[in-house]
Design a protein around this motif. Structure first.
Motif, PDB file in Angstrom:
ATOM      1  N   ILE A 135       0.840  -1.203   0.000  1.00 39.69           N
ATOM      2  CA  ILE A 135       0.000   0.000   0.000  1.00 39.69           C
ATOM      3  C   ILE A 135       0.874   1.251   0.000  1.00 39.69           C
ATOM      4  O   ILE A 135       0.584   2.223  -0.707  1.00 39.69           O
ATOM      5  N   ASP A 136       1.946   1.232   0.764  1.00 37.95           N
ATOM      6  CA  ASP A 136       2.880   2.362   0.761  1.00 37.95           C
ATOM      7  C   ASP A 136       3.453   2.601  -0.631  1.00 37.95           C
ATOM      8  O   ASP A 136       3.571   3.744  -1.079  1.00 37.95           O
ATOM      9  N   LYS A 137       3.810   1.537  -1.316  1.00 39.54           N
ATOM     10  CA  LYS A 137       4.359   1.666  -2.681  1.00 39.54           C
ATOM     11  C   LYS A 137       3.322   2.270  -3.616  1.00 39.54           C
ATOM     12  O   LYS A 137       3.640   3.122  -4.431  1.00 39.54           O
ATOM     13  N   LEU A 138       2.080   1.812  -3.492  1.00 36.85           N
ATOM     14  CA  LEU A 138       1.019   2.362  -4.335  1.00 36.85           C
ATOM     15  C   LEU A 138       0.820   3.851  -4.069  1.00 36.85           C
ATOM     16  O   LEU A 138       0.695   4.642  -4.997  1.00 36.85           O
ATOM     17  N   ARG A 139       0.794   4.206  -2.814  1.00 37.56           N
ATOM     18  CA  ARG A 139       0.581   5.612  -2.458  1.00 37.56           C
ATOM     19  C   ARG A 139       1.735   6.480  -2.937  1.00 37.56           C
ATOM     20  O   ARG A 139       1.522   7.600  -3.383  1.00 37.56           O
ATOM     21  N   SER A 140       2.939   5.965  -2.828  1.00 37.47           N
ATOM     22  CA  SER A 140       4.097   6.774  -3.208  1.00 37.47           C
ATOM     23  C   SER A 140       4.178   6.983  -4.712  1.00 37.47           C
ATOM     24  O   SER A 140       4.706   7.981  -5.174  1.00 37.47           O
ATOM     25  N   LYS A 141       3.630   6.071  -5.464  1.00 34.57           N
ATOM     26  CA  LYS A 141       3.699   6.196  -6.930  1.00 34.57           C
ATOM     27  C   LYS A 141       2.409   6.737  -7.526  1.00 34.57           C
ATOM     28  O   LYS A 141       2.345   6.992  -8.722  1.00 34.57           O
ATOM     29  N   HIS A 142       1.362   6.845  -6.699  1.00 29.14           N
ATOM     30  CA  HIS A 142       0.071   7.375  -7.155  1.00 29.14           C
ATOM     31  C   HIS A 142      -0.400   6.678  -8.427  1.00 29.14           C
ATOM     32  O   HIS A 142      -0.675   7.328  -9.445  1.00 29.14           O
ATOM     33  N   ARG A 143      -0.475   5.365  -8.337  1.00 35.02           N
ATOM     34  CA  ARG A 143      -0.943   4.638  -9.511  1.00 35.02           C
ATOM     35  C   ARG A 143      -1.949   3.581  -9.101  1.00 35.02           C
ATOM     36  O   ARG A 143      -2.005   3.184  -7.962  1.00 35.02           O
ATOM     37  N   ARG A 144      -2.704   3.116 -10.035  1.00 35.49           N
ATOM     38  CA  ARG A 144      -3.729   2.107  -9.806  1.00 35.49           C
ATOM     39  C   ARG A 144      -3.174   0.715 -10.098  1.00 35.49           C
ATOM     40  O   ARG A 144      -2.226   0.551 -10.838  1.00 35.49           O
TER      41      ARG A 144
END
Length: 176
Positions: free
Chosen positions: A68-77
């Motif tokens: 989840i942290d990785k998703l948030r940091s990259k702002h991608r779906r």
């Protein structure tokens, strides 16, 4: 003793960690990185292992948080899921195996339409085959939340499949 425990209890779940990370981030390379990072963090925390009640749940939780942290940091779906799970062959013909693989791949794509928590619960229960209690521990949910999210996820997938089936029948009737 730490190395032996690591080999016997942590390494065997590395593919499960990868699949769970992949379910969240949707990118194979990123999921591999996340699983590797979790394995390193677990090893670095080896002095705390005695205080951990359920090592697998702790690893899954760490994988979830890091994903989840990785998703948030990259702002991608999350992207489409590739075919990374292998169907257990129970003597099925090549055609049956192909059809089963296609169905499983299609259901995984439909799971991308679910809310994240429903997709995670469904993945852990139906793909990883975890118990309700294990899912509850790993996702920090109550038992009713686990059951409700799984129920809603399965209903949504069933409705999507039925909708597609009705659309195909309507198309075939008009094509005649």
């Amino acid at each position: 003793m730490n190395l032996q425990y690591y080999k016997e209890h942590i390494l065997p779940i590395s593919q499960k960690l990868f699949r769970f990370a992949f379910r969240i981030v949707g990118d194979q390379a990123e999921a591999q990185d996340i699983a590797q990072e979790v394995l390193i963090k677990v090893w670095n925390k080896r002095d705390d292992w005695d205080y951990i009640d359920n090592m697998e749940a702790w690893c899954i939780k760490m994988t979830r948080n890091l994903s989840i942290d990785k998703l948030r940091s990259k702002h991608r779906r999350t992207q489409n899921v590739d075919e990374i799970f292998h169907l257990k062959d129970g003597g099925a013909s090549p055609l049956e195996s192909l059809q089963s693989n296609d169905t499983i791949a299609h259901i995984r794509k439909l799971m991308l339409q679910l809310p994240q928590i429903q997709a995670q619960v469904m993945h852990l229960r139906d793909i990883e085959e975890l118990s309700y209690k294990e899912i509850m521990e790993q996702l920090e949910l109550t038992m009713p939340q686990v059951k409700t999210n799984l129920f809603r996820a399965r209903i949504k997938i069933k409705n999507l499949l039925n909708k597609e089936g009705n659309g195909l029948r309507q198309h075939s009737k008009t094509a005649r």
